[in-house]
Design a protein around this motif. Structure first.
Motif, PDB file in Angstrom:
ATOM      1  N   LYS A   1     -11.550   2.973   7.288  1.00  0.00           N
ATOM      2  CA  LYS A   1     -11.834   2.223   6.071  1.00  0.00           C
ATOM      3  C   LYS A   1     -10.693   2.362   5.074  1.00  0.00           C
ATOM      4  CE  LYS A   1     -16.850   2.181   6.382  1.00  0.00           C
ATOM      5  NZ  LYS A   1     -18.109   2.602   5.766  1.00  0.00           N
ATOM      6  N   ASP A   2     -10.077   3.535   5.009  1.00  0.00           N
ATOM      7  CA  ASP A   2      -8.928   3.725   4.138  1.00  0.00           C
ATOM      8  C   ASP A   2      -7.772   2.843   4.574  1.00  0.00           C
ATOM      9  OD1 ASP A   2     -10.248   5.574   2.574  1.00  0.00           O
ATOM     10  OD2 ASP A   2      -9.392   7.307   3.588  1.00  0.00           O
ATOM     11  N   CYS A   3      -7.538   2.753   5.875  1.00  0.00           N
ATOM     12  CA  CYS A   3      -6.456   1.916   6.396  1.00  0.00           C
ATOM     13  C   CYS A   3      -6.695   0.457   6.040  1.00  0.00           C
ATOM     14  CB  CYS A   3      -6.339   2.056   7.912  1.00  0.00           C
ATOM     15  SG  CYS A   3      -5.633   3.609   8.463  1.00  0.00           S
ATOM     16  N   ILE A   4      -7.904  -0.007   6.213  1.00  0.00           N
ATOM     17  CA  ILE A   4      -8.219  -1.402   5.921  1.00  0.00           C
ATOM     18  C   ILE A   4      -8.100  -1.671   4.427  1.00  0.00           C
ATOM     19  CG2 ILE A   4     -10.057  -3.130   5.981  1.00  0.00           C
ATOM     20  CD1 ILE A   4     -10.913  -1.845   8.679  1.00  0.00           C
ATOM     21  N   ALA A   5      -8.555  -0.742   3.611  1.00  0.00           N
ATOM     22  CA  ALA A   5      -8.443  -0.910   2.161  1.00  0.00           C
ATOM     23  C   ALA A   5      -6.983  -0.932   1.724  1.00  0.00           C
ATOM     24  CB  ALA A   5      -9.193   0.205   1.441  1.00  0.00           C
ATOM     25  N   GLU A   6      -6.182  -0.028   2.262  1.00  0.00           N
ATOM     26  CA  GLU A   6      -4.753   0.006   1.928  1.00  0.00           C
ATOM     27  C   GLU A   6      -4.053  -1.258   2.398  1.00  0.00           C
ATOM     28  OE1 GLU A   6      -2.882   2.161   0.053  1.00  0.00           O
ATOM     29  OE2 GLU A   6      -4.860   2.935  -0.454  1.00  0.00           O
ATOM     30  N   ALA A   7      -4.389  -1.715   3.603  1.00  0.00           N
ATOM     31  CA  ALA A   7      -3.791  -2.951   4.127  1.00  0.00           C
ATOM     32  C   ALA A   7      -4.161  -4.138   3.247  1.00  0.00           C
ATOM     33  CB  ALA A   7      -4.237  -3.192   5.566  1.00  0.00           C
ATOM     34  N   GLY A   8      -5.386  -4.160   2.762  1.00  0.00           N
ATOM     35  CA  GLY A   8      -5.811  -5.228   1.861  1.00  0.00           C
ATOM     36  C   GLY A   8      -5.047  -5.221   0.551  1.00  0.00           C
ATOM     37  N   LYS A   9      -4.840  -4.029   0.000  1.00  0.00           N
ATOM     38  CA  LYS A   9      -4.075  -3.909  -1.245  1.00  0.00           C
ATOM     39  C   LYS A   9      -2.642  -4.386  -1.042  1.00  0.00           C
ATOM     40  CE  LYS A   9      -6.534   0.157  -2.915  1.00  0.00           C
ATOM     41  NZ  LYS A   9      -6.406   1.598  -3.157  1.00  0.00           N
ATOM     42  N   THR A  10      -2.032  -3.941   0.046  1.00  0.00           N
ATOM     43  CA  THR A  10      -0.654  -4.331   0.322  1.00  0.00           C
ATOM     44  C   THR A  10      -0.549  -5.824   0.583  1.00  0.00           C
ATOM     45  OG1 THR A  10      -0.243  -2.152   1.261  1.00  0.00           O
ATOM     46  CG2 THR A  10       1.367  -3.855   1.753  1.00  0.00           C
ATOM     47  N   ALA A  11      -1.522  -6.369   1.297  1.00  0.00           N
ATOM     48  CA  ALA A  11      -1.517  -7.814   1.557  1.00  0.00           C
ATOM     49  C   ALA A  11      -1.618  -8.590   0.247  1.00  0.00           C
ATOM     50  CB  ALA A  11      -2.665  -8.188   2.493  1.00  0.00           C
ATOM     51  N   GLY A  12      -2.405  -8.105  -0.687  1.00  0.00           N
ATOM     52  CA  GLY A  12      -2.518  -8.761  -1.985  1.00  0.00           C
ATOM     53  C   GLY A  12      -1.214  -8.730  -2.763  1.00  0.00           C
ATOM     54  N   ILE A  13      -0.563  -7.579  -2.750  1.00  0.00           N
ATOM     55  CA  ILE A  13       0.717  -7.445  -3.455  1.00  0.00           C
ATOM     56  C   ILE A  13       1.778  -8.314  -2.798  1.00  0.00           C
ATOM     57  CG2 ILE A  13       2.586  -5.836  -4.006  1.00  0.00           C
ATOM     58  CD1 ILE A  13       0.347  -3.666  -4.265  1.00  0.00           C
ATOM     59  N   ALA A  14       1.851  -8.251  -1.470  1.00  0.00           N
ATOM     60  CA  ALA A  14       2.831  -9.060  -0.751  1.00  0.00           C
ATOM     61  C   ALA A  14       2.528 -10.547  -0.908  1.00  0.00           C
ATOM     62  CB  ALA A  14       2.849  -8.673   0.725  1.00  0.00           C
ATOM     63  N   GLY A  15       1.249 -10.908  -0.964  1.00  0.00           N
ATOM     64  CA  GLY A  15       0.873 -12.299  -1.206  1.00  0.00           C
ATOM     65  C   GLY A  15       1.334 -12.768  -2.578  1.00  0.00           C
ATOM     66  N   GLY A  16       1.284 -11.887  -3.559  1.00  0.00           N
ATOM     67  CA  GLY A  16       1.804 -12.208  -4.891  1.00  0.00           C
ATOM     68  C   GLY A  16       3.303 -12.458  -4.853  1.00  0.00           C
ATOM     69  N   MET A  17       4.008 -11.653  -4.078  1.00  0.00           N
ATOM     70  CA  MET A  17       5.445 -11.884  -3.905  1.00  0.00           C
ATOM     71  C   MET A  17       5.676 -13.212  -3.186  1.00  0.00           C
ATOM     72  SD  MET A  17       6.597  -7.971  -2.961  1.00  0.00           S
ATOM     73  CE  MET A  17       7.989  -8.508  -2.058  1.00  0.00           C
ATOM     74  N   GLY A  18       4.827 -13.499  -2.205  1.00  0.00           N
ATOM     75  CA  GLY A  18       4.916 -14.768  -1.490  1.00  0.00           C
ATOM     76  C   GLY A  18       4.666 -15.951  -2.405  1.00  0.00           C
ATOM     77  N   LEU A  19       3.758 -15.794  -3.362  1.00  0.00           N
ATOM     78  CA  LEU A  19       3.496 -16.851  -4.337  1.00  0.00           C
ATOM     79  C   LEU A  19       4.744 -17.126  -5.167  1.00  0.00           C
ATOM     80  CD1 LEU A  19       1.522 -18.779  -5.778  1.00  0.00           C
ATOM     81  CD2 LEU A  19       0.893 -16.858  -7.249  1.00  0.00           C
ATOM     82  N   PHE A  20       5.424 -16.058  -5.565  1.00  0.00           N
ATOM     83  CA  PHE A  20       6.669 -16.216  -6.328  1.00  0.00           C
ATOM     84  C   PHE A  20       7.718 -16.953  -5.497  1.00  0.00           C
ATOM     85  CE2 PHE A  20      10.887 -14.589  -7.490  1.00  0.00           C
ATOM     86  CZ  PHE A  20      10.946 -15.029  -8.803  1.00  0.00           C
ATOM     87  N   VAL A  21       7.896 -16.541  -4.240  1.00  0.00           N
ATOM     88  CA  VAL A  21       8.881 -17.191  -3.371  1.00  0.00           C
ATOM     89  C   VAL A  21       8.486 -18.643  -3.124  1.00  0.00           C
ATOM     90  CG1 VAL A  21       9.895 -17.179  -1.052  1.00  0.00           C
ATOM     91  CG2 VAL A  21       9.618 -15.034  -2.300  1.00  0.00           C
ATOM     92  N   SER A  22       7.207 -18.892  -2.922  1.00  0.00           N
ATOM     93  CA  SER A  22       6.718 -20.257  -2.727  1.00  0.00           C
ATOM     94  C   SER A  22       7.004 -21.123  -3.947  1.00  0.00           C
ATOM     95  CB  SER A  22       5.221 -20.241  -2.418  1.00  0.00           C
ATOM     96  OG  SER A  22       4.722 -21.546  -2.248  1.00  0.00           O
ATOM     97  N   ALA A  23       6.832 -20.556  -5.134  1.00  0.00           N
ATOM     98  CA  ALA A  23       7.135 -21.295  -6.360  1.00  0.00           C
ATOM     99  C   ALA A  23       8.621 -21.626  -6.445  1.00  0.00           C
ATOM    100  CB  ALA A  23       6.696 -20.495  -7.582  1.00  0.00           C
ATOM    101  N   MET A  24       9.466 -20.690  -6.026  1.00  0.00           N
ATOM    102  CA  MET A  24      10.910 -20.961  -6.031  1.00  0.00           C
ATOM    103  C   MET A  24      11.262 -22.045  -4.999  1.00  0.00           C
ATOM    104  SD  MET A  24      12.201 -19.151  -8.401  1.00  0.00           S
ATOM    105  CE  MET A  24      10.679 -19.327  -9.288  1.00  0.00           C
TER     106      MET A  24
END
Length: 145
Positions: free
Chosen positions: A5-28
């Motif tokens: 459960k810790d692994c899945i929670a951490e992966a979810g957090k990282t996916a959210g952060i990386a998705g935010g970076m992806g949103l920035f790149v997508s906007a560019m």
């Protein structure tokens, strides 16, 4: 909470952060392209970038955490395994086994090196002020011959 459960929670957090970076790149990307869609092109035209970044981040963290749980050790090899898993995603996207292998090797080696060298903090990150001063004295010591 179990390790899984810790692994899945951490992966979810990282996916959210990386998705935010992806949103920035997508906007560019959307800004650089010529079209008449406007701002919604961030989702409709280049939105795959957001999902790709989120998937890469989540897979890396999940792979690293799973390797740590299976191996029972917390070292740089886990980052290499997670990087390999994330690097394979680029090859899967292009339907090429060669690109999967290259992505695995490149991202895995990069993440291993990053973790093994102290995450770019350098060799003095964990040293006290006195240890740093002692090293400085020894390094700049005048040679007596």
């Amino acid at each position: 909470m179990t390790a899984t459960k810790d692994c899945i929670a951490e992966a979810g957090k990282t996916a959210g952060i990386a998705g935010g970076m992806g949103l920035f790149v997508s906007a560019m990307q959307n800004t650089a392209q010529k079209h008449t869609i406007g701002a919604k092109g961030v989702i409709t035209r280049t939105g795959g970038t957001i999902a790709f970044f989120a998937a890469m981040g989540g897979i890396f963290t999940l792979g690293e955490c799973a390797a740590k749980d299976m191996r029972g050790e917390d070292d740089a090899i886990n980052a290499g395994i997670g990087g390999c898993a994330a690097g394979m995603l680029a090859g899967i996207k292009s339907h090429s086994f060669a690109k999967m292998s290259i992505g695995c090797a490149a991202v895995g080696a990069t993440m291993y090196a990053y973790e093994a060298t102290g995450q770019l903090k350098g060799g003095f990150a964990d040293k006290t002020r006195e240890e740093k001063k002692q090293h400085e004295k020894e390094f700049f010591r005048q040679k007596t011959e």
